[in-house]
Design an enzyme around this catalytic site. Structure first.
Site, PDB file in Angstrom:
ATOM      1  N   ARG A 172     -14.561  43.301 -21.018  1.00 46.67           N
ATOM      2  CA  ARG A 172     -15.420  42.269 -20.432  1.00 46.67           C
ATOM      3  C   ARG A 172     -14.588  41.120 -19.863  1.00 46.67           C
ATOM      4  O   ARG A 172     -15.050  40.391 -19.007  1.00 46.67           O
ATOM      5  CB  ARG A 172     -16.347  41.678 -21.508  1.00 46.67           C
ATOM      6  CG  ARG A 172     -17.487  42.565 -21.906  1.00 46.67           C
ATOM      7  CD  ARG A 172     -18.245  41.972 -23.087  1.00 46.67           C
ATOM      8  NE  ARG A 172     -18.809  40.658 -22.869  1.00 46.67           N
ATOM      9  CZ  ARG A 172     -19.965  40.405 -22.275  1.00 46.67           C
ATOM     10  NH1 ARG A 172     -20.696  41.413 -21.839  1.00 46.67           N
ATOM     11  NH2 ARG A 172     -20.408  39.186 -22.117  1.00 46.67           N
ATOM     12  N   ARG A 248     -24.523  41.627 -35.170  1.00 47.20           N
ATOM     13  CA  ARG A 248     -23.967  40.337 -35.575  1.00 47.20           C
ATOM     14  C   ARG A 248     -25.018  39.285 -35.241  1.00 47.20           C
ATOM     15  O   ARG A 248     -25.721  39.389 -34.233  1.00 47.20           O
ATOM     16  CB  ARG A 248     -22.685  40.008 -34.792  1.00 47.20           C
ATOM     17  CG  ARG A 248     -21.569  40.996 -34.977  1.00 47.20           C
ATOM     18  CD  ARG A 248     -21.018  41.034 -36.360  1.00 47.20           C
ATOM     19  NE  ARG A 248     -20.274  39.812 -36.687  1.00 47.20           N
ATOM     20  CZ  ARG A 248     -19.793  39.561 -37.911  1.00 47.20           C
ATOM     21  NH1 ARG A 248     -19.989  40.418 -38.913  1.00 47.20           N
ATOM     22  NH2 ARG A 248     -19.117  38.445 -38.134  1.00 47.20           N
ATOM     23  N   ARG A 278     -16.537  29.010 -31.656  1.00 47.91           N
ATOM     24  CA  ARG A 278     -16.469  28.129 -30.490  1.00 47.91           C
ATOM     25  C   ARG A 278     -17.386  26.932 -30.690  1.00 47.91           C
ATOM     26  O   ARG A 278     -18.250  26.940 -31.572  1.00 47.91           O
ATOM     27  CB  ARG A 278     -16.840  28.882 -29.205  1.00 47.91           C
ATOM     28  CG  ARG A 278     -18.171  29.588 -29.236  1.00 47.91           C
ATOM     29  CD  ARG A 278     -18.376  30.413 -27.943  1.00 47.91           C
ATOM     30  NE  ARG A 278     -19.648  31.140 -28.010  1.00 47.91           N
ATOM     31  CZ  ARG A 278     -20.090  31.975 -27.086  1.00 47.91           C
ATOM     32  NH1 ARG A 278     -19.370  32.211 -25.997  1.00 47.91           N
ATOM     33  NH2 ARG A 278     -21.245  32.594 -27.215  1.00 47.91           N
ATOM     34  N   TYR A 347     -25.259  45.685 -25.565  1.00 47.24           N
ATOM     35  CA  TYR A 347     -24.746  44.321 -25.322  1.00 47.24           C
ATOM     36  C   TYR A 347     -25.032  44.036 -23.841  1.00 47.24           C
ATOM     37  O   TYR A 347     -24.302  44.507 -22.976  1.00 47.24           O
ATOM     38  CB  TYR A 347     -23.249  44.387 -25.615  1.00 47.24           C
ATOM     39  CG  TYR A 347     -22.413  43.124 -25.648  1.00 47.24           C
ATOM     40  CD1 TYR A 347     -22.868  41.897 -25.199  1.00 47.24           C
ATOM     41  CD2 TYR A 347     -21.117  43.180 -26.154  1.00 47.24           C
ATOM     42  CE1 TYR A 347     -22.045  40.782 -25.255  1.00 47.24           C
ATOM     43  CE2 TYR A 347     -20.295  42.072 -26.216  1.00 47.24           C
ATOM     44  CZ  TYR A 347     -20.767  40.875 -25.763  1.00 47.24           C
ATOM     45  OH  TYR A 347     -19.950  39.773 -25.818  1.00 47.24           O
ATOM     46  N   ASP A 349     -25.886  41.410 -20.544  1.00 39.36           N
ATOM     47  CA  ASP A 349     -25.981  40.076 -19.955  1.00 39.36           C
ATOM     48  C   ASP A 349     -27.361  39.918 -19.306  1.00 39.36           C
ATOM     49  O   ASP A 349     -28.023  40.915 -18.991  1.00 39.36           O
ATOM     50  CB  ASP A 349     -24.897  39.905 -18.885  1.00 39.36           C
ATOM     51  CG  ASP A 349     -23.503  39.776 -19.488  1.00 39.36           C
ATOM     52  OD1 ASP A 349     -23.403  39.327 -20.636  1.00 39.36           O
ATOM     53  OD2 ASP A 349     -22.522  40.130 -18.802  1.00 39.36           O
TER      54      ASP A 349
HETATM   55  N1  UDP Z   1     -12.665  37.225 -27.115  1.00 43.59           N
HETATM   56  C1  UDP Z   1     -11.524  36.809 -27.781  1.00 43.59           C
HETATM   57  N2  UDP Z   1     -11.098  35.515 -27.597  1.00 43.59           N
HETATM   58  C2  UDP Z   1     -11.755  34.633 -26.818  1.00 43.59           C
HETATM   59  C3  UDP Z   1     -12.906  35.074 -26.129  1.00 43.59           C
HETATM   60  C4  UDP Z   1     -13.347  36.363 -26.311  1.00 43.59           C
HETATM   61  O1  UDP Z   1     -10.939  37.552 -28.538  1.00 43.59           O
HETATM   62  O2  UDP Z   1     -11.303  33.478 -26.733  1.00 43.59           O
HETATM   63  C5  UDP Z   1     -13.127  38.626 -27.325  1.00 43.59           C
HETATM   64  C6  UDP Z   1     -14.175  38.700 -28.427  1.00 43.59           C
HETATM   65  O3  UDP Z   1     -13.972  39.916 -29.143  1.00 43.59           O
HETATM   66  C7  UDP Z   1     -15.478  38.747 -27.671  1.00 43.59           C
HETATM   67  C8  UDP Z   1     -15.097  39.533 -26.414  1.00 43.59           C
HETATM   68  O4  UDP Z   1     -13.738  39.132 -26.157  1.00 43.59           O
HETATM   69  O5  UDP Z   1     -16.496  39.375 -28.404  1.00 43.59           O
HETATM   70  C9  UDP Z   1     -15.982  39.280 -25.220  1.00 43.59           C
HETATM   71  O6  UDP Z   1     -15.973  37.897 -24.912  1.00 43.59           O
HETATM   72  P1  UDP Z   1     -17.174  37.161 -24.189  1.00 43.59           P
HETATM   73  O7  UDP Z   1     -16.728  35.784 -23.894  1.00 43.59           O
HETATM   74  O8  UDP Z   1     -17.677  38.021 -23.094  1.00 43.59           O
HETATM   75  O9  UDP Z   1     -18.253  37.093 -25.373  1.00 43.59           O
HETATM   76  P2  UDP Z   1     -19.732  36.447 -25.399  1.00 43.59           P
HETATM   77  O10 UDP Z   1     -19.683  35.165 -24.612  1.00 43.59           O
HETATM   78  O11 UDP Z   1     -20.627  37.498 -24.853  1.00 43.59           O
HETATM   79  O12 UDP Z   1     -19.908  36.212 -26.857  1.00 43.59           O
END
Ligand code: UDP
Length: 383
Positions: A172, A248, A278, A347, A349
């Protein structure tokens, strides 16, 4: 008028209701929650005046021009580009991994071509076809970047080591050899001026659509409808008879402050010893508004229990086997189609959800015209 039942008032249910009501169907939409828009629900905070993404950040982005035109009918999309920052061992970097990240992390001033060569030299050449998330990362960015940006965050986000996760999750995220720090590779990106719930309200605003909030749809009610579209959890349709599909869930620790808390909409905390993944500061999702106070969400991920809101389907081998079982059961049903993120355990979007709902409506209408059986699935949940 043929009566259609729709379970779930998120984007999937709302787009289906919108399309079918305009084709002359009478539509009833059910949702167990007290509000519309599912996990995209947004609401203005009474204290700060900030528009809050109640279930965490949702940023609209797509390459699908038709979907973009479609959503723009219901609200004005304001310019917004997601530029995520990451904190690693007390230092701030930019994501997705781009030339600035690489140069700052390694203390270099590489050109795009040099950075490409440098990263290739860091990548693990012994891995031909990555079998899991860790191998995917080691092959493409090498151990140092993997350990800094992915290992801790992913362990917290998924509650397991990246060697146990599918490589597809990492796919992704792009890696860029220029200074573009737009988190998404999408032609269209923006935020609805009035929030996502406003869009869903407009989709459902039709004399032939009746919405029942706070109301559980019982499978036995299906007989009252010419057809049912079910966007709830697929295992829930069967009363979880053979066990629950794993998800999750997220917890948000909200707090309000004066001024600007972090200066950006999203900052990821990649170290494993920081318990949250985050922090989102919601007023920065609406840069065209101004607010003196601010509201932030610290985001924590954990396994989804029975009474929690499901977010991310886990989809490992164990879950896929159980999913196959429920898909087999679903294929024996009549008069119902399983749609959306929860109905197909994927999953998704928002833009994909909307595209699939528009296509499902077309497929349904075509089947009706041809006098054919309506499919149980419009996409293969096992793909
Ligand atoms: N990910 C990571 N570090 C980051 C951001 C994302 O390891 O700083 C990994 C993490 O496993 C996550 C995946 O990349 O589930 C996809 O990230 P995305 O930002 O698309 O996740 P979302 O915003 O859908 O939670």
């Amino acid at each position: 008028m043929k009566k259609i039942g729709i379970v779930g008032a998120g984007f999937t249910g709302a787009v289906l209701a919108y399309r079918l009501a305009r084709e002359g169907y009478s539509v009833e939409v059910f949702d167990t929650r007290p509000h519309l828009a599912g996990n995209c629900h947004s609401e203005r905070d009474a204290d700060t005046g900030v528009m809050v993404h109640i279930y965490g950040p949702h940023i609209f982005h797509t390459n699908d021009e038709q979907v973009w035109q479609f959503v723009n009918q219901f609200d004005e999309f304001m310019p917004f580009v997601n530029r995520v920052k990451a904190i690693v061992k007390g230092r701030v970097y930019t994501l997705p991994i781009n030339l600035l990240t690489i140069n700052q992390f390694f203390g270099k001033a590489l050109s795009p071509a040099e950075a490409r060569e440098f990263l290739a030299s860091l990548g693990d050449k012994s891995i031909e076809t990555p079998q899991n998330f860790e191998e995917q990362a080691l092959k493409f960015v090498g151990r140092d970047l993997y350990e800094a940006f992915f290992l801790g965050y992913t362990t917290k986000q998924w509650g397991m080591h990246p060697t146990e996760l599918q490589a597809s999750i990492l796919k992704r995220l792009p890696v860029r050899f220029n200074y573009d720090d737009n988190y998404y590779n999408s032609a269209f990106q923006g935020m609805p001026k009035n929030g996502y719930t406003y869009i869903v309200e407009k989709l459902l605003d039709h004399p032939s659509i009746k919405v029942h909030l706070n109301e559980r749809f019982d499978r036995k009610q299906a007989g009252d409808y010419a057809h049912v579209f079910y966007s709830g959890p697929i295992d829930g349709w069967f009363g979880y008879s053979d066990g629950r599909l794993g998800y999750r869930t997220l917890d948000f620790e909200a707090s309000r402050h004066d001024g600007d808390y972090q200066g950006n909409a999203v900052i990821n905390y990649c170290d494993v010893d920081v318990p949250w993944t985050r922090i989102s500061e919601h007023k920065h999702f609406a840069p065209w508004e101004s607010h003196e106070r601010t509201l932030i969400f610290k985001e924590y991920s954990r396994f989804c229990g029975e009474n929690d809101v499901p977010y991310y389907p886990i989809r490992l081998a164990k879950e896929k086997t159980l999913l196959k079982h429920y898909v087999d059961l679903a294929n024996q049903e009549r008069g119902v189609s399983f749609v959306g993120r929860l109905g197909t355990y994927r999953y998704l979007d928002m833009h994909v959800t909307i595209r699939e709902a528009l296509d499902a409506a077309d497929a349904f209408l075509a089947a009706q015209t041809a006098g054919q059986d309506v499919p149980r699935f419009f996409v293969d949940p096992l793909q």
